[in-house]
Design a protein around this motif. Structure first.
Motif, short mmCIF file in Angstrom:
data_model
loop_
_atom_site.label_atom_id
_atom_site.label_comp_id
_atom_site.label_asym_id
_atom_site.label_seq_id
_atom_site.Cartn_x
_atom_site.Cartn_y
_atom_site.Cartn_z
N LEU A 175 0.83 -1.22 0.00
CA LEU A 175 0.00 0.00 0.00
C LEU A 175 0.86 1.26 0.00
O LEU A 175 0.59 2.20 -0.74
CB LEU A 175 -0.91 0.02 1.23
CG LEU A 175 -2.15 -0.87 1.20
CD1 LEU A 175 -2.81 -0.89 2.57
CD2 LEU A 175 -3.15 -0.39 0.14
N ALA A 176 1.90 1.27 0.83
CA ALA A 176 2.72 2.48 0.95
C ALA A 176 3.55 2.70 -0.32
O ALA A 176 3.72 3.84 -0.77
CB ALA A 176 3.63 2.39 2.18
N VAL A 177 4.08 1.63 -0.90
CA VAL A 177 4.85 1.78 -2.15
C VAL A 177 3.92 2.24 -3.27
O VAL A 177 4.27 3.13 -4.05
CB VAL A 177 5.57 0.46 -2.52
CG1 VAL A 177 6.17 0.55 -3.92
CG2 VAL A 177 6.65 0.13 -1.50
N CYS A 178 2.74 1.66 -3.33
CA CYS A 178 1.77 2.08 -4.34
C CYS A 178 1.47 3.57 -4.19
O CYS A 178 1.51 4.32 -5.16
CB CYS A 178 0.49 1.26 -4.22
SG CYS A 178 -0.80 1.77 -5.37
N ALA A 179 1.20 4.01 -2.96
CA ALA A 179 0.91 5.43 -2.73
C ALA A 179 2.10 6.29 -3.13
O ALA A 179 1.95 7.30 -3.83
CB ALA A 179 0.54 5.66 -1.27
N ALA A 180 3.30 5.90 -2.73
CA ALA A 180 4.50 6.70 -2.99
C ALA A 180 4.78 6.82 -4.49
O ALA A 180 5.19 7.88 -4.96
CB ALA A 180 5.71 6.10 -2.29
N PHE A 181 4.56 5.74 -5.23
CA PHE A 181 4.84 5.77 -6.67
C PHE A 181 3.68 6.34 -7.48
O PHE A 181 3.87 6.77 -8.61
CB PHE A 181 5.20 4.38 -7.19
CG PHE A 181 6.64 4.03 -6.98
CD1 PHE A 181 7.60 4.40 -7.91
CD2 PHE A 181 7.05 3.35 -5.84
CE1 PHE A 181 8.94 4.10 -7.71
CE2 PHE A 181 8.39 3.05 -5.63
CZ PHE A 181 9.34 3.42 -6.56
N VAL A 209 -7.37 4.78 0.19
CA VAL A 209 -7.99 5.86 -0.58
C VAL A 209 -6.93 6.59 -1.40
O VAL A 209 -7.12 6.89 -2.58
CB VAL A 209 -8.74 6.85 0.34
CG1 VAL A 209 -9.20 8.08 -0.43
CG2 VAL A 209 -9.94 6.16 0.99
N CYS A 210 -5.78 6.84 -0.79
CA CYS A 210 -4.67 7.48 -1.51
C CYS A 210 -4.31 6.64 -2.74
O CYS A 210 -4.20 7.15 -3.85
CB CYS A 210 -3.47 7.65 -0.59
SG CYS A 210 -2.05 8.36 -1.42
N ALA A 211 -4.14 5.33 -2.55
CA ALA A 211 -3.77 4.45 -3.67
C ALA A 211 -4.87 4.48 -4.74
O ALA A 211 -4.58 4.62 -5.92
CB ALA A 211 -3.55 3.02 -3.17
N ALA A 212 -6.14 4.39 -4.33
CA ALA A 212 -7.24 4.33 -5.29
C ALA A 212 -7.34 5.61 -6.11
O ALA A 212 -7.62 5.57 -7.30
CB ALA A 212 -8.56 4.06 -4.57
N PHE A 213 -7.11 6.76 -5.46
CA PHE A 213 -7.24 8.04 -6.16
C PHE A 213 -5.97 8.42 -6.91
O PHE A 213 -6.01 9.24 -7.82
CB PHE A 213 -7.64 9.16 -5.20
CG PHE A 213 -9.11 9.22 -4.94
CD1 PHE A 213 -9.95 9.95 -5.78
CD2 PHE A 213 -9.68 8.54 -3.88
CE1 PHE A 213 -11.32 10.00 -5.56
CE2 PHE A 213 -11.06 8.58 -3.65
CZ PHE A 213 -11.88 9.32 -4.50
N ALA A 214 -4.82 7.86 -6.51
CA ALA A 214 -3.57 8.27 -7.15
C ALA A 214 -3.21 7.38 -8.34
O ALA A 214 -2.53 7.81 -9.25
CB ALA A 214 -2.43 8.25 -6.13
#
Lengths: 550, 550
Positions: free
Chosen positions: A205-211, B207-212
């Motif tokens: 999740l965190a890597v996905c968000a960061a990238f 949510v961050c991952a889904a929207f980013a």
């Protein structure tokens, strides 16, 4: 009817973080998305889910239960991806054996992790059969094979063919061990690290968000095509197959790495996102030059060793959006990524942009980075003081397998010790200045070997350079440079030329005068570890008695 | 020295998921990023961190400790954001009081949550002072005020001014309650739901991952400027302030909503990302028409009620990238987002694109959506069968506060029951067809009230429409439509015109013949709940005896 107390949480509301959940959204949203293995296989996420079910039933029929270990020795393949998912999802432990270790080290790691089943590519069959004890302990050995009849008895495909697809993966404690592998550390025996389901899900999740969240440069999104170029036995290919799977993107697995094979696959499948160590990037650029192939539209995260700005510039000239990531086996692995801040744009090839692209970069969400002195006190903020990088995050390995003293050392003072020396600047960019053990202590001052290496490499006739500490009776230690010259290079190119080159950086204030090495040694090749990093331990052993200008 | 056992995890390696960690990466990477409150305040993330520290020390000085509740009654402000962070970070519970409830209901929720401190905007002071019991129980009442001397005694700013900034937020169990609020449900008394630190952190990451991660349409990234248009007492403004903070983007808080104030702030601060209910979007478009203001470059997530395609088209004509999200108070709230798949692009205004933009959308990572029949069995896949939407995810409320029977009903069979009827299509898009309690059961068949509403609304002279079930001795139930006509509308426009309009959809096969309501009632205004949704319970009560064509 209302009660006066808030009821305790009902069973269904308990939701342990499990790897199986990474498949939930791609299976509903992208069931027809492709997964490609070299020229051999192409199937959908829907088929991936079926094969995962078959693999789980098959492994269960071989006696693999909750907590048992399944070891894999393979190149990067769709089958390895299936193991990344099915083995932990059924509650077993995936041991990703490092096929680049020496046979003795590999045998040691397999003995220690005690796999119940070995999944072995035909290329490693002879090697594994020489490990009599391991084979005797493993209940079963299954063959992964591209070339011959896939459904031959004893083969992976035969197991899948005779198993059902509808395996129902259970819920269990999110702290259950999911994966295990061994660091190839340059000192002592390999050390086992492991990751739980919770840790891998949170890292994903965190890597996905960061990238995904950068405005533009280096971002990884649903439209990308992913291909790993870091082996899958190396920290789960940096965890990216889990991220790519959760995102539901097209995935391409290259098998055994060859520059021509990788470039052909990239062109054919439209690969846009990869990650690798600097050595692989250099091999790809060399090959692209030879074949006059363009590489634009390819985002490549570079890590595992320091990323020379010269190499970054060369990659950018080829149209690659190359930028660094930082992490290690003990950190799952991502700690930081060097996505450019808003003031620098994706196509900027200024020296400043190159500098930021090659730094370790900025922290992932939830990552607590501290720079501390030898007494574990934070160094003063904002004045570029270097110190050791220590970390807390929800995805750091909690212990070395069967090694209490190394574990205690790793987590000294409640933070994970990276063993790296670094600086955190005002914009949140982490810069690694050295390995704690590679730092050169001369005359009471710390000299960064990697800074010196980077400056030496900027000489036009230097292809590679390593700097190590050698004992010195007067100063304690002195830096020594070991250099590979470009071919061809003029006969006039020598140690004095490098020292002259370094003097310019003394004049400009980049380095102190005492940073210039007295000893500069030319070699044809630098010794490397099994994962392609400079083997500084080997260099220190070889050169500790070499003295004077060469 | 190696031990034969793997050591147990050292203390530092335990990393509970806590809201304070959402601040780690923005504080190193974007300390100078702006947070803006109306025309009154503008400060940096660094200042936000300081004020959070002061607020925590201040609340501590008022006796707030671990597990105590702090209730806030405010419009959307920078102070509310400070409370979102400081209150849970110190281990206390943030109760976001719903100022749109009736005074009796609001008093009931405050009595039940027993706040130790109340933070009240001056606009609600009189109201709160009428709640004698609550005020007596609350240790302290602090005034939030824009207009007068901010540091007046008894005021929020005075508390901050006299407190230190360097509060050290402790680690604690990630399952500690962080927030609590009350659903404004249309039946019975409001029900309290709560979220733990773990749930909010996981919701924020997902949510961050889904929207980013979308390739382009509707994505939320580091270059965006965020402004909530869903009140902060409404499921933490859909959790978006936590996401925006973790991303380190510029944030703009609009105070009390007025269309002209919102549009002026948007233009001045360059807002690019917001979220709201359909009613607010409609108000903004009306105002923009009046003022002849362009709204291009604004991404708006629409949720909280069904999103009519006519409204989506109108928003697109204004240059807004409008698309739906789905969730509820019990789900933290995000379940799905209607980002367009790769075959539809951001500027596509085809009927198909509009349809997808207004569906509930596709599941967030880790979200397990099942469509089940009344016996909790999954409906057959892939043939568009409708059923109740039930969920599992790591961020669903685990219980209703002091209400065991409602909790049991909510989690019946191990899944959270949304009470919504829906269909999951082959591309993973969830379509809500009705509320379970609003579905019309006529002659043994289910009719979707929201489908009928959407079709009726497509008549050129219909401004709003609601469809409810009325008892019928022959068919069990029959649909009845309650319609608000446009002003002006021709005098010839009547119920027969609407039935003719619906007949076209019967002919084209969209609805069965028996879906056409016998009774169509015209009104000037539809009754709404405190959060602006159609109050169907009130309508059913009012119209249950109305019969025949009108």
């Amino acid at each position: 009817m209302q009660s006066s107390e808030t009821p305790s949480p009902p069973a269904g509301s308990q939701y342990p973080l499990l790897i199986k959940q990474l498949l939930l959204s791609p299976l509903t949203q992208a069931p027809d998305q492709s997964i490609v293995y070299r020229d051999n296989h192409r199937y959908t996420y829907r088929a991936l889910r079926e094969r995962i079910g078959r693999l789980a039933f098959g492994l269960q029929s071989l006696g693999v239960g909750h907590g048992d270990t399944v070891a894999v020795l393979d190149w990067d393949s769709h089958r390895y991806l299936e193991c990344f998912l099915a083995v932990p999802m059924m509650g077993a432990v995936l041991m990703t054996a490092n096929i680049r270790l020496s046979p003795q080290q590999l045998q040691y790691t397999l003995e220690q992790s005690k796999p119940k089943v070995l999944l072995v590519h035909r290329d490693f069959l002879e090697l594994v059969e020489s490990f009599s004890e391991v084979v005797r302990n493993a209940k079963c050995l299954l063959i992964l094979d591209d070339e011959e009849d896939c459904t031959a008895a004893g083969g992976y495909e035969a197991l899948l063919a005779r198993s059902r697809a509808d395996f129902r993966f259970p819920d269990f404690d999110e702290n259950t061990c999911a994966t295990q592998f061994y660091t190839s550390g340059t000192t002592g025996l390999p050390k086992g690290v492991s990751y739980s389901h919770r840790q891998i899900v949170l890292h994903t999740l965190a890597v996905c968000a960061a990238f995904a969240m950068p405005a533009s440069q280096g971002r990884f999104h649903r439209g990308d095509v992913y291909m790993p170029l870091t082996p899958m036995f190396h920290v789960h290919a940096w965890g990216m197959p889990y991220v790519a799977t959760m995102m539901g993107v097209k995935q391409v697995y290259p098998g055994r790495y060859t520059p021509e094979g990788i470039l052909a696959l990239r062109a054919r499948e439209g690969v846009t996102f990869s990650h690798c160590v600097p050595t692989i990037l250099q091999m790809l650029l060399d090959r692209a030059d030879l074949d006059r192939v363009g590489l634009s539209g390819w985002k490549i995260v570079v890590g595992g060793a320091s990323f020379p700005t010269s190499l970054a510039s060369r990659a950018m000239e080829h149209g690659i959006d190359a930028f660094a990531g930082y992490g290690m086996s003990e950190t799952c692995p991502f700690v930081t990524t060097s996505h450019l801040g808003p003031s620098l744009c994706a196509t900027d090839d200024s020296a400043e942009a190159m500098t930021y692209r090659t730094r370790a970069g900025r922290a992932l969400p939830l990552m607590d980075i501290q720079i501390v002195d030898e007494a574990m006190q934070p160094v003063p903020e904002g004045n570029h003081t270097q110190g050791e990088i220590v970390l807390r995050a929800p995805w750091l390995t909690q212990a070395y397998h069967m090694n209490a003293s190394a574990t205690e050392e790793l987590w000294r003072g409640g933070y994970l010790h990276t063993g790296d020396i670094g600086i955190l600047d005002e914009a949140g960019y982490l810069r690694i200045t050295d390995r704690l053990k590679d730092v050169i202590k001369t005359g009471g001052e710390w000299l960064s070997s990697s800074t010196l290496e980077d400056l030496i490499r900027q000489h036009q006739y230097v292809r590679e350079a390593a700097v190590i500490a050698v004992p010195d009776s007067r100063w304690g230690e002195r830096p020594m440079a070991i250099v590979v010259a470009t071919t061809p290079s003029p006969s006039s190119f020598n140690a004095a030329a490098i020292r002259n080159h370094l003097s310019d950086y003394v004049t400009s204030g980049h380095i102190p005068k005492y940073a210039i090495p007295e000893t500069i040694h030319f070699v044809d090749e630098l010794p490397r570890t099994s994962v392609g990093k400079y083997d500084k331990r080997a260099m220190r052993e070889r050169y500790q008695h070499v003295r004077g200008p060469s």
